[in-house]
Design a protein around this motif. Structure first.
Motif, PDB file in Angstrom:
ATOM      1  N   SER A 125       0.885  -1.354   0.058  1.00  0.00           N
ATOM      2  CA  SER A 125       0.086   0.056   0.084  1.00  0.00           C
ATOM      3  C   SER A 125       0.860   1.413   0.024  1.00  0.00           C
ATOM      4  CB  SER A 125      -0.878  -0.161   1.387  1.00  0.00           C
ATOM      5  OG  SER A 125      -0.332   0.051   2.379  1.00  0.00           O
ATOM      6  N   LYS A 182       8.243   6.018   5.540  1.00  0.00           N
ATOM      7  CA  LYS A 182       7.372   7.473   5.651  1.00  0.00           C
ATOM      8  C   LYS A 182       8.498   8.366   5.124  1.00  0.00           C
ATOM      9  CE  LYS A 182       4.799  10.295   8.543  1.00  0.00           C
ATOM     10  NZ  LYS A 182       4.118  10.505   9.786  1.00  0.00           N
ATOM     11  N   ALA A 206      -2.732  10.583  -7.704  1.00  0.00           N
ATOM     12  CA  ALA A 206      -3.617  11.672  -6.711  1.00  0.00           C
ATOM     13  C   ALA A 206      -3.234  13.155  -7.419  1.00  0.00           C
ATOM     14  CB  ALA A 206      -2.744  12.061  -5.452  1.00  0.00           C
ATOM     15  N   TYR A 241       4.888  10.928   1.572  1.00  0.00           N
ATOM     16  CA  TYR A 241       4.385   9.339   1.188  1.00  0.00           C
ATOM     17  C   TYR A 241       4.533   8.562   2.397  1.00  0.00           C
ATOM     18  CZ  TYR A 241       9.420   8.132   0.995  1.00  0.00           C
ATOM     19  OH  TYR A 241      10.566   7.916   1.340  1.00  0.00           O
ATOM     20  N   THR A 252       4.390   4.168   2.894  1.00  0.00           N
ATOM     21  CA  THR A 252       4.306   2.869   1.878  1.00  0.00           C
ATOM     22  C   THR A 252       4.603   1.396   3.022  1.00  0.00           C
ATOM     23  OG1 THR A 252       5.382   1.562   0.091  1.00  0.00           O
ATOM     24  CG2 THR A 252       6.627   3.104   1.149  1.00  0.00           C
ATOM     25  N   SER A 253       3.897   0.498   2.776  1.00  0.00           N
ATOM     26  CA  SER A 253       4.092  -0.699   3.682  1.00  0.00           C
ATOM     27  C   SER A 253       5.177  -1.367   3.412  1.00  0.00           C
ATOM     28  CB  SER A 253       2.866  -1.290   3.714  1.00  0.00           C
ATOM     29  OG  SER A 253       2.495  -1.929   2.134  1.00  0.00           O
ATOM     30  N   SER A 313       0.372   5.515  -0.073  1.00  0.00           N
ATOM     31  CA  SER A 313      -0.357   6.849   0.223  1.00  0.00           C
ATOM     32  C   SER A 313       0.428   8.059   0.111  1.00  0.00           C
ATOM     33  CB  SER A 313      -1.175   6.924   1.568  1.00  0.00           C
ATOM     34  OG  SER A 313      -0.159   7.116   2.644  1.00  0.00           O
ATOM     35  N   VAL A 314      -0.008   9.111  -0.806  1.00  0.00           N
ATOM     36  CA  VAL A 314       0.739  10.319  -0.984  1.00  0.00           C
ATOM     37  C   VAL A 314      -0.344  11.500  -0.773  1.00  0.00           C
ATOM     38  CG1 VAL A 314       2.202   9.255  -2.716  1.00  0.00           C
ATOM     39  CG2 VAL A 314       0.180  10.056  -3.438  1.00  0.00           C
ATOM     40  N   ARG A 315       0.627  12.631  -0.514  1.00  0.00           N
ATOM     41  CA  ARG A 315      -0.187  13.788  -0.266  1.00  0.00           C
ATOM     42  C   ARG A 315       0.767  15.023  -0.539  1.00  0.00           C
ATOM     43  NH1 ARG A 315       2.000  12.915   4.247  1.00  0.00           N
ATOM     44  NH2 ARG A 315       3.112  14.485   5.405  1.00  0.00           N
ATOM     45  N   THR A 356      -0.095   4.225  -6.787  1.00  0.00           N
ATOM     46  CA  THR A 356      -1.101   5.117  -6.432  1.00  0.00           C
ATOM     47  C   THR A 356      -1.200   6.246  -7.434  1.00  0.00           C
ATOM     48  OG1 THR A 356      -2.529   6.169  -4.727  1.00  0.00           O
ATOM     49  CG2 THR A 356      -0.232   6.479  -4.661  1.00  0.00           C
TER      50      THR A 356
END
Length: 159
Positions: free
Chosen positions: A58, A120, A156, A75, A77-78, A60-62, A154
């Motif tokens: 997984s 992270k 965004a 970011y 990431t797992s 996720s980013v912002r 992902t």
């Protein structure tokens, strides 16, 4: 072909698919399968097959901020470590083609990486004078360096 064209990133991409030569317009999906990029049927089949694979990581980013002509992306990431690279592609949609009336989507404007990412962190994308609009997207993927296999991805909005 582009036999005399020496680009390390492109040559590296060709290695996992066991080819001695690369060609234009070659499309490589997930570092393991390839086809002629202008063959829409084959392209769609390869992408559909890749999308059917179970996601193992997984991401996720912002968008954190834009400062000094640089886009900062947070970011998580797992999976992380020295055997991976986290790739960032800043793309733009609705870009006029050299052919009148044709607009292109997902044109890569900047491509950059974080090698050996932590679980992270923050990535930086140089904007080179570009002003972000709602037509810009960010695609982020985690790739195994040795096999070139993409283990998670992902998308965004970039602004």
């Amino acid at each position: 072909g582009i036999r005399d064209y020496k680009v390390t990133g492109v040559q590296t991409c060709a290695l996992p698919i066991s080819q001695k030569e690369i060609y234009t317009p070659q499309l490589v999906v997930n570092g393991t399968k390839e086809c002629t990029g202008s063959n829409e049927k084959d392209v769609r089949a390869l992408i559909a097959d890749a999308l059917d694979q179970k996601e193992t990581v997984s991401i996720s980013v912002r968008t954190d901020s834009v400062r000094s002509d640089t886009l900062y992306i947070g970011y998580m990431t797992s999976r992380s470590g020295k055997e991976y690279a986290l790739r960032f592609a800043l793309t733009e949609n609705r870009v006029p083609s050299c052919k009148k009336g044709i607009l292109l989507d997902d044109v890569v404007r900047v491509f950059t990486s974080v090698n050996s990412p932590a679980g992270k962190g923050q990535g930086r994308i140089p904007l080179k004078g570009m002003k972000l609009t709602d037509q810009f997207r960010l695609t982020v993927f985690l790739q195994e360096k040795k096999s070139m296999r993409i283990v998670g991805a992902t998308r965004a909005n970039a602004n």
